[in-house]
Design a protein around this motif. Structure first.
Motif, mmCIF file in Angstrom:
data_model
loop_
_atom_site.group_PDB
_atom_site.id
_atom_site.type_symbol
_atom_site.label_atom_id
_atom_site.label_comp_id
_atom_site.label_asym_id
_atom_site.label_seq_id
_atom_site.Cartn_x
_atom_site.Cartn_y
_atom_site.Cartn_z
ATOM 1 N N GLY A 32 -14.974 -33.468 13.822
ATOM 2 C CA GLY A 32 -15.855 -32.620 14.621
ATOM 3 C C GLY A 32 -16.933 -33.388 15.363
ATOM 4 O O GLY A 32 -17.821 -32.781 15.959
ATOM 5 N N CYS A 33 -16.887 -34.724 15.311
ATOM 6 C CA CYS A 33 -17.848 -35.552 16.038
ATOM 7 C C CYS A 33 -19.291 -35.354 15.586
ATOM 8 O O CYS A 33 -20.237 -35.590 16.338
ATOM 9 N N LEU A 34 -19.464 -34.855 14.354
ATOM 10 C CA LEU A 34 -20.809 -34.784 13.804
ATOM 11 C C LEU A 34 -21.183 -36.152 13.261
ATOM 12 O O LEU A 34 -22.343 -36.451 13.031
ATOM 13 N N ASP A 35 -20.161 -36.940 13.008
ATOM 14 C CA ASP A 35 -20.361 -38.258 12.428
ATOM 15 C C ASP A 35 -19.329 -39.186 13.063
ATOM 16 O O ASP A 35 -18.333 -38.719 13.623
ATOM 17 N N VAL A 36 -19.581 -40.463 13.003
ATOM 18 C CA VAL A 36 -18.583 -41.388 13.539
ATOM 19 C C VAL A 36 -18.073 -42.306 12.428
ATOM 20 O O VAL A 36 -18.802 -42.626 11.489
ATOM 21 N N ALA A 37 -16.814 -42.690 12.568
ATOM 22 C CA ALA A 37 -16.188 -43.537 11.557
ATOM 23 C C ALA A 37 -16.737 -44.951 11.645
ATOM 24 O O ALA A 37 -17.250 -45.364 12.677
ATOM 25 N N ASP A 38 -16.613 -45.671 10.512
ATOM 26 C CA ASP A 38 -17.041 -47.071 10.533
ATOM 27 C C ASP A 38 -16.005 -47.934 11.232
ATOM 28 O O ASP A 38 -16.327 -48.884 11.923
ATOM 29 N N SER A 39 -14.730 -47.590 11.011
ATOM 30 C CA SER A 39 -13.690 -48.327 11.723
ATOM 31 C C SER A 39 -12.478 -47.434 11.911
ATOM 32 O O SER A 39 -12.365 -46.374 11.296
ATOM 33 N N GLY A 40 -11.578 -47.852 12.742
ATOM 34 C CA GLY A 40 -10.397 -47.053 13.041
ATOM 35 C C GLY A 40 -10.502 -46.417 14.401
ATOM 36 O O GLY A 40 -11.543 -46.479 15.058
ATOM 37 N N GLU A 41 -9.391 -45.799 14.817
ATOM 38 C CA GLU A 41 -9.369 -45.213 16.148
ATOM 39 C C GLU A 41 -9.234 -43.699 16.042
ATOM 40 O O GLU A 41 -8.449 -43.181 15.253
ATOM 41 N N TYR A 42 -10.000 -43.003 16.837
ATOM 42 C CA TYR A 42 -9.939 -41.544 16.831
ATOM 43 C C TYR A 42 -9.856 -41.052 18.269
ATOM 44 O O TYR A 42 -10.732 -41.321 19.080
ATOM 45 N N ILE A 43 -8.758 -40.360 18.566
ATOM 46 C CA ILE A 43 -8.606 -39.808 19.904
ATOM 47 C C ILE A 43 -8.616 -38.285 19.811
ATOM 48 O O ILE A 43 -7.818 -37.679 19.098
ATOM 49 N N LEU A 44 -9.568 -37.669 20.491
ATOM 50 C CA LEU A 44 -9.698 -36.214 20.485
ATOM 51 C C LEU A 44 -9.350 -35.699 21.872
ATOM 52 O O LEU A 44 -10.020 -36.048 22.846
ATOM 53 N N ASP A 45 -8.309 -34.874 21.919
ATOM 54 C CA ASP A 45 -7.928 -34.254 23.175
ATOM 55 C C ASP A 45 -7.808 -35.284 24.304
ATOM 56 O O ASP A 45 -8.289 -35.073 25.418
ATOM 57 N N GLY A 46 -7.202 -36.433 23.954
ATOM 58 C CA GLY A 46 -6.969 -37.462 24.967
ATOM 59 C C GLY A 46 -8.131 -38.410 25.190
ATOM 60 O O GLY A 46 -8.000 -39.393 25.907
ATOM 61 N N GLN A 47 -9.289 -38.128 24.555
ATOM 62 C CA GLN A 47 -10.453 -39.002 24.750
ATOM 63 C C GLN A 47 -10.691 -39.819 23.493
ATOM 64 O O GLN A 47 -10.693 -39.285 22.387
ATOM 65 N N SER A 48 -10.901 -41.093 23.679
ATOM 66 C CA SER A 48 -11.182 -41.935 22.533
ATOM 67 C C SER A 48 -12.672 -41.838 22.180
ATOM 68 O O SER A 48 -13.535 -42.113 22.991
ATOM 69 N N ILE A 49 -12.925 -41.401 20.930
ATOM 70 C CA ILE A 49 -14.313 -41.190 20.499
ATOM 71 C C ILE A 49 -14.805 -42.458 19.816
ATOM 72 O O ILE A 49 -14.665 -42.617 18.620
ATOM 73 N N GLU A 50 -15.324 -43.364 20.583
ATOM 74 C CA GLU A 50 -15.828 -44.561 19.917
ATOM 75 C C GLU A 50 -17.185 -44.973 20.458
ATOM 76 O O GLU A 50 -18.154 -45.019 19.719
ATOM 77 N N GLN A 51 -17.197 -45.202 21.732
ATOM 78 C CA GLN A 51 -18.432 -45.738 22.305
ATOM 79 C C GLN A 51 -19.349 -44.629 22.832
ATOM 80 O O GLN A 51 -20.188 -44.889 23.669
ATOM 81 N N TYR A 52 -19.167 -43.439 22.325
ATOM 82 C CA TYR A 52 -19.983 -42.356 22.879
ATOM 83 C C TYR A 52 -21.412 -42.360 22.367
ATOM 84 O O TYR A 52 -21.665 -42.672 21.208
ATOM 85 N N SER A 53 -22.314 -41.968 23.242
ATOM 86 C CA SER A 53 -23.713 -41.827 22.825
ATOM 87 C C SER A 53 -23.871 -40.491 22.104
ATOM 88 O O SER A 53 -22.999 -39.636 22.159
#
Ligand SMILES: Nc1ncnc2c1ncn2[C@@H]1O[C@H](COP(=O)(O)OP(=O)(O)OP(=O)(O)O)[C@@H](O)[C@H]1O
Ligand SMILES: [Mg+2]
Lengths: 389, 229
Positions: free
Chosen positions: B58-79
């Motif tokens: 749910g993007c309330l938190d971010v993972a320490d490592s690994g790849e997460y793609i939500l609806d085609g968008q990679s959630i990594e470098q988001y502010s």
């Protein structure tokens, strides 16, 4: 978004009315202090300054302290009046004496002068005439009375042709001045009468002119310069032999004093506003902690940092502005009441001071709201959601 | 049905908490793919990492490592600000304890995520009403949460999650605070939403509820495994 934030802030403020009011109280008191104090000083200054201008217009007064062996005589008045920048010149000797009519008596200041005095002082006649040149030359025992003097002595104002005694000598009343309703007159009070210089100087046993006033012909500063250099020449360049005064120097001095005064009082008021601001910050911090869960929920459903920041900042701003408005209303009330009590002076809030108060209150709301709002905005959503208050 | 586009695609997701110098691997190399239109239930014992997983989905938190793609968008470098926008647009949260704002009416609560989308008043009201209608609470829209039963409050929360038309509904033990009868009603509502096309991830302790889902996932010590495909 701003509209929504305003709505949210309003809901938050109204959901805890008592607390919001108490928070506002600091600002209310600060604003009242600021507005009322500054308005009072301004009102009083304005009233007094306009009195001074109305009263003394732009005459220059000279006081001789040490005649250095060449005293000013009545004949010298023409010489002074002939100075280029001088309009008219008149001596004004004075003595305090008792005026009597029948069984009534009153302590008066008797001014000995010449016809020119009338214009220089900007006097106005109600009945009869002022002193004439012939009165001076003949040293006639005639007097012009101030309105209140006539009323006090005779119980009426129209007393031209009546006889009265001043310091035991009999005078014929030839004129009565208009009533002086100015604040200045009511402040200084007293009763005055005017007689020929020749008569008054004999009574006071002071044959020379020790006080004189001149009206300017054109620029007052120029008048002052010319009169000053005349006196310096006369009194061997001794600046301490005489004193020069004009109304604008009095009102300048006065506005310096009142300027300092309103700065001082305004400063004190500003400090109390500052204290009010700290109160806002205090309560906002409590409120942010109390509403941690709410912040978490809002963040979970998509409120960004900026929205949360905005919400709390606007809340602080609104508390402070509402306090400011209440303070302004209260100030207005207080000033109205003071005006009724003071009677002669109308105190009112100037746009300037209102803007100052609003500006100051918003600045304080923003500055002291910033820290709590930032704290709210930076809460981690999960931790905020977990918070159980 | 399980052939839609992947909405969630996680590879090797790890989340480690350090408490008092000791590491807790809440998620330990989790892999997970959820496709459009799926109804997935996640089960696992307490402390196994279910909520952690859901918070990351749910993007309330971010993972320490690994790849997460939500609806085609990679959630990594988001502010943070961008993550908030993603939560707002793509995620519908439903919590165990409802998490409604107590000062607001049901309708206002449902409107809230739309307000953060800057949607205009009329459209917003319309959408919020539609959402309340879907959970069968049209006649309670002016009630405050305290004036509603637990089940009704949870319906309001579901309506709030639905209002934005999110890509996925995430429910963390939505029946945990409800009696079993009311819980069943809520689960029935989820099934109804699923039939209407919504993608749902449901976390639960209850094996029976889990078994009714189209697909079951089990978490144990931060590791994800598929159940009986
Ligand atoms: N903020 C945190 N700080 C430290 N450890 C945490 C934190 N959040 C979770 N954990 C740890 O991570 C692990 C997984 O927690 P999580 O909340 O995901 O479990 P769960 O499966 O949801 O449990 P439950 O069924 O009881 O809700 C637990 O061991 C927990 O102690
Ligand atoms: Mg959990």
């Amino acid at each position: 978004m701003i509209l929504q934030s305003v709505k949210m802030a309003w809901e938050a403020i109204t959901s805890n009315k008592m607390r919001s009011f108490l928070t506002m109280l600091g600002i209310i008191i600060g604003v009242v202090a600021l507005v009322v104090l500054v308005s009072l000083v301004n009102g009083a200054t304005g009233a007094v300054t306009s009195e001074i201008t109305a009263l003394g217009n732009d005459m220059v007064t000279v006081n001789v302290r040490d005649d250095k062996g060449s005293p000013i005589r009545l004949e010298d008045m023409d010489e002074i009046a002939s100075l280029e920048a001088v309009g008219e010149a008149a001596p004004s000797g004075s003595l305090n004496a008792t005026a009597k009519f029948g069984y009534s008596d009153v302590a008066v200041s008797l001014y000995g002068t010449t016809p020119a005095y009338y214009n220089i002082q900007g006097l106005n006649l109600k009945y009869g005439r002022f002193l004439k040149t012939a009165d001076i030359e003949n040293a006639s025992y005639v007097a012009v009375l101030a309105y209140n003097t006539a009323e006090e002595l005779f119980g009426k104002a129209d007393v031209v042709g009546e006889q009265l005694t001043i310091a035991g000598r009999s005078f014929l009343v030839v004129g009565v001045l208009e009533e002086d309703t100015s604040l200045f007159a009511s402040m200084i009070g007293g009763y005055s009468a005017y007689a020929p210089f020749t008569v008054e100087s004999r009574m006071a046993d002071e044959p020379y002119v020790t006080t004189l006033s001149v009206s300017p012909n054109g620029n007052t500063d120029e008048t002052e310069n010319q009169v000053e250099s005349y006196m310096l020449t006369r009194f061997h360049q001794d600046e301490d032999a005489f004193r020069l005064m004009n109304m604008s120097s009095i009102s300048d001095a006065m506005s310096t004093v009142t300027g300092t005064l309103s700065l001082l009082l305004g400063g004190i008021a500003a400090i109390s506003l500052l204290v009010g601001g700290i109160g806002i910050m205090n309560i906002m911090l409590v409120s942010v902690t109390e509403r941690t869960k709410e912040i978490g929920i809002r963040k979970a459903i998509g409120a960004g940092k900026k929205s949360i920041m905005m919400q709390f900042l606007i809340e602080a701003l609104m508390v402070s502005l509402m306090g400011c408005l209440l303070g302004l209303a209260l100030s207005w009330l207080i000033l109205e009441i003071v005006t009724v009590i003071a009677k002669t002076i109308a105190f009112s809030m100037s746009i300037g001071v209102v803007l100052l108060a609003v500006g100051f209150a918003s600045a304080i709301g923003l500055i002291f709201g910033l820290y709590p709002a930032n704290k709210a905005a930076n809460k981690h959503p999960i931790e905020a959601l977990r918070y159980e208050g | 049905m399980a052939s839609g586009n992947p909405i969630i695609s996680m590879t090797d997701i790890t989340k480690v908490y350090t408490v008092g110098g000791e590491e807790v691997r809440a998620l330990d190399g989790a892999n997970l793919t959820i496709r459009e239109g799926e109804f997935v239930s996640i089960i696992g014992p307490s402390g196994s990492g279910k909520s952690t997983l859901m918070n990351i989905i749910g993007c309330l938190d971010v993972a320490d490592s690994g790849e997460y793609i939500l609806d085609g968008q990679s959630i990594e470098q988001y502010s943070e600000e961008e993550l908030a926008r993603i939560r707002n647009k793509k995620i519908g949260f439903i919590f165990q304890n409802f998490n409604l704002l107590s000062r607001m009416s049901a309708l206002a609560n449902v409107e809230l995520p739309l307000i953060y989308q800057r949607m205009h008043l009329n459209e917003r009201k319309e959408k919020a009403k539609q959402a309340l209608d879907r959970v069968g609470l049209t006649d309670r829209s002016n009630h405050k949460p305290a004036e509603l039963s637990g089940g009704q409050q949870q319906r309001v929360a579901i309506a709030r999650a639905l209002a934005t038309n999110p890509a996925i509904l995430l429910a963390d033990e939505p029946t945990g605070n409800l009696d079993s009868k009311t819980g069943e009603d809520i689960i029935a509502l989820f099934h109804e939403l699923h039939r209407a096309g919504d993608t749902i991830v449901l976390i639960t302790h209850n094996e029976q509820i889990a078994s009714k889902a189209q697909r079951r996932i089990r978490i144990l010590d931060g590791k994800v495994s598929e159940v009986g495909v």
